[in-house]
Write a protein that holds these residues in place. Structure first.
Motif, PDB file in Angstrom:
ATOM      1  N   TRP A   1       7.639 -11.310  -2.815  1.00  0.00           N
ATOM      2  CA  TRP A   1       9.069 -11.258  -2.528  1.00  0.00           C
ATOM      3  C   TRP A   1       9.527 -12.657  -2.162  1.00  0.00           C
ATOM      4  O   TRP A   1       8.802 -13.416  -1.521  1.00  0.00           O
ATOM      5  N   LEU A   2      10.730 -13.002  -2.561  1.00  0.00           N
ATOM      6  CA  LEU A   2      11.296 -14.311  -2.252  1.00  0.00           C
ATOM      7  C   LEU A   2      12.195 -14.156  -1.022  1.00  0.00           C
ATOM      8  O   LEU A   2      13.287 -13.597  -1.097  1.00  0.00           O
ATOM      9  N   VAL A   3      11.715 -14.662   0.093  1.00  0.00           N
ATOM     10  CA  VAL A   3      12.436 -14.541   1.356  1.00  0.00           C
ATOM     11  C   VAL A   3      13.337 -15.768   1.512  1.00  0.00           C
ATOM     12  O   VAL A   3      12.851 -16.904   1.485  1.00  0.00           O
ATOM     13  N   PRO A   4      14.650 -15.551   1.696  1.00  0.00           N
ATOM     14  CA  PRO A   4      15.578 -16.683   1.739  1.00  0.00           C
ATOM     15  C   PRO A   4      15.521 -17.458   3.053  1.00  0.00           C
ATOM     16  O   PRO A   4      15.355 -16.888   4.125  1.00  0.00           O
ATOM     17  N   THR A   5      15.661 -18.788   2.926  1.00  0.00           N
ATOM     18  CA  THR A   5      15.744 -19.643   4.113  1.00  0.00           C
ATOM     19  C   THR A   5      17.149 -20.201   4.316  1.00  0.00           C
ATOM     20  O   THR A   5      17.483 -20.619   5.419  1.00  0.00           O
ATOM     21  N   GLY A   6      17.951 -20.259   3.246  1.00  0.00           N
ATOM     22  CA  GLY A   6      19.280 -20.859   3.347  1.00  0.00           C
ATOM     23  C   GLY A   6      19.240 -22.373   3.460  1.00  0.00           C
ATOM     24  O   GLY A   6      20.241 -23.009   3.770  1.00  0.00           O
ATOM     25  N   ILE A   7      18.084 -22.945   3.185  1.00  0.00           N
ATOM     26  CA  ILE A   7      17.857 -24.384   3.375  1.00  0.00           C
ATOM     27  C   ILE A   7      17.546 -25.049   2.040  1.00  0.00           C
ATOM     28  O   ILE A   7      16.891 -24.470   1.177  1.00  0.00           O
TER      29      ILE A   7
ATOM     30  N   TRP B   1       0.798  -1.221   0.000  1.00  0.00           N
ATOM     31  CA  TRP B   1       0.000   0.000   0.000  1.00  0.00           C
ATOM     32  C   TRP B   1       0.834   1.275   0.000  1.00  0.00           C
ATOM     33  O   TRP B   1       0.280   2.356  -0.094  1.00  0.00           O
ATOM     34  N   ARG B   2       2.119   1.183   0.086  1.00  0.00           N
ATOM     35  CA  ARG B   2       2.933   2.376   0.254  1.00  0.00           C
ATOM     36  C   ARG B   2       3.578   2.852  -1.040  1.00  0.00           C
ATOM     37  O   ARG B   2       4.370   3.782  -1.009  1.00  0.00           O
ATOM     38  N   HIS B   3       3.241   2.271  -2.144  1.00  0.00           N
ATOM     39  CA  HIS B   3       3.945   2.603  -3.376  1.00  0.00           C
ATOM     40  C   HIS B   3       2.953   2.895  -4.500  1.00  0.00           C
ATOM     41  O   HIS B   3       1.901   3.461  -4.275  1.00  0.00           O
ATOM     42  N   ASP B   4       3.259   2.471  -5.699  1.00  0.00           N
ATOM     43  CA  ASP B   4       2.488   2.834  -6.875  1.00  0.00           C
ATOM     44  C   ASP B   4       1.113   2.183  -6.962  1.00  0.00           C
ATOM     45  O   ASP B   4       0.275   2.636  -7.732  1.00  0.00           O
TER      46      ASP B   4
ATOM     47  N   THR C   1      -0.362   1.968 -19.290  1.00  0.00           N
ATOM     48  CA  THR C   1       0.603   0.874 -19.215  1.00  0.00           C
ATOM     49  C   THR C   1       1.546   1.083 -18.044  1.00  0.00           C
ATOM     50  O   THR C   1       1.877   0.135 -17.315  1.00  0.00           O
ATOM     51  N   ALA C   2       1.966   2.309 -17.833  1.00  0.00           N
ATOM     52  CA  ALA C   2       2.870   2.609 -16.718  1.00  0.00           C
ATOM     53  C   ALA C   2       2.193   2.339 -15.372  1.00  0.00           C
ATOM     54  O   ALA C   2       2.821   1.788 -14.456  1.00  0.00           O
ATOM     55  N   GLU C   3       0.923   2.700 -15.240  1.00  0.00           N
ATOM     56  CA  GLU C   3       0.200   2.457 -13.986  1.00  0.00           C
ATOM     57  C   GLU C   3       0.023   0.952 -13.742  1.00  0.00           C
ATOM     58  O   GLU C   3       0.177   0.477 -12.619  1.00  0.00           O
ATOM     59  N   LEU C   4      -0.295   0.220 -14.813  1.00  0.00           N
ATOM     60  CA  LEU C   4      -0.424  -1.238 -14.695  1.00  0.00           C
ATOM     61  C   LEU C   4       0.897  -1.879 -14.281  1.00  0.00           C
ATOM     62  O   LEU C   4       0.939  -2.724 -13.378  1.00  0.00           O
ATOM     63  N   THR C   5       1.965  -1.476 -14.945  1.00  0.00           N
ATOM     64  CA  THR C   5       3.280  -2.040 -14.649  1.00  0.00           C
ATOM     65  C   THR C   5       3.688  -1.747 -13.211  1.00  0.00           C
ATOM     66  O   THR C   5       4.120  -2.641 -12.481  1.00  0.00           O
ATOM     67  N   ALA C   6       3.533  -0.503 -12.792  1.00  0.00           N
ATOM     68  CA  ALA C   6       3.923  -0.106 -11.435  1.00  0.00           C
ATOM     69  C   ALA C   6       3.051  -0.798 -10.388  1.00  0.00           C
ATOM     70  O   ALA C   6       3.562  -1.305  -9.382  1.00  0.00           O
ATOM     71  N   GLY C   7       1.760  -0.834 -10.605  1.00  0.00           N
ATOM     72  CA  GLY C   7       0.859  -1.487  -9.655  1.00  0.00           C
ATOM     73  C   GLY C   7       1.114  -2.969  -9.552  1.00  0.00           C
ATOM     74  O   GLY C   7       1.139  -3.531  -8.447  1.00  0.00           O
ATOM     75  N   ASN C   8       1.323  -3.620 -10.684  1.00  0.00           N
ATOM     76  CA  ASN C   8       1.611  -5.056 -10.665  1.00  0.00           C
ATOM     77  C   ASN C   8       2.952  -5.342  -9.995  1.00  0.00           C
ATOM     78  O   ASN C   8       3.107  -6.362  -9.320  1.00  0.00           O
ATOM     79  N   HIS C   9       3.905  -4.453 -10.161  1.00  0.00           N
ATOM     80  CA  HIS C   9       5.203  -4.626  -9.499  1.00  0.00           C
ATOM     81  C   HIS C   9       5.028  -4.657  -7.985  1.00  0.00           C
ATOM     82  O   HIS C   9       5.640  -5.471  -7.288  1.00  0.00           O
TER      83      HIS C   9
END
Length: 179
Positions: A75-81, A43-46, A62-70
């Motif tokens: 996010w891929l949170v690492p586990t190291g496993i 909620w804090r961005h585009d 197109t720019a609004e779609l791209t930014a909103g979809n981004h």
């Protein structure tokens, strides 16, 4: 070697723990975050800029779609496993029940599937990442060692008359996608 967990070489000396069960009857193995990780709020961005045109039934640029979809991209949170298992088994990753309730974190794909041939793949050594989206109003800092998901080893069944695919996994996350 039946099934279990190992630490990927990148995190060998970083003091991370192998997944573990917290009670005798727990089905899932808790996975921890491998390093401090900031998960931004959607909620804090585009994404917010897209709501006004949508509310007024206007087309998004197109720019609004791209930014909103981004902003909605997990996010891929690492586990190291990494996990090893026998053929005919899969590791299912599920969200912890406290994540949405206390931290506003959701697993957008519902359940993550880790196939046996993901182990030690050439792209990322089979490191398991947890896809998360922060639907809260503020960014969330996930601390190293914080439990972020649970994994369950499960057998699976094959359909009668299936032609076994010749394709073998050559990459990491999402590598078997043909689209």
């Amino acid at each position: 070697m039946q099934r279990g967990f190992e630490i990927v070489s990148k995190y060998a000396d970083k003091g991370i723990k192998l997944p573990y069960r917290t009670t005798q009857q727990a089905a899932g193995y808790d996975f921890e975050c491998a390093e401090d990780f900031t998960l931004p709020s959607i909620w804090r961005h585009d994404l917010l800029h897209a709501f006004k045109p949508l509310r007024h039934r206007e087309q998004l640029t197109t720019a609004e779609l791209t930014a909103g979809n981004h902003d909605l991209t997990p996010w891929l949170v690492p586990t190291g496993i990494k996990a090893y298992m026998r053929p005919g088994e899969v590791l299912m990753l599920a969200n912890r029940s406290s994540n949405p309730l206390k931290h506003h974190l959701i697993l957008p794909n519902g359940v993550g599937i880790i196939d046996a041939d993901y182990y030690n793949n050439e792209k990322n050594e089979g490191e398991i990442f947890v896809q998360l989206v922060n639907v809260g109003l503020q960014d969330v800092v996930i601390k190293k060692g914080q439990r972020i998901a649970q994994g369950l080893f499960m057998p699976y069944l094959l359909a009668d008359g299936e032609q076994i695919p010749e394709q073998r996994r050559t990459g990491g996350f999402g590598s078997s996608d043909r689209n």
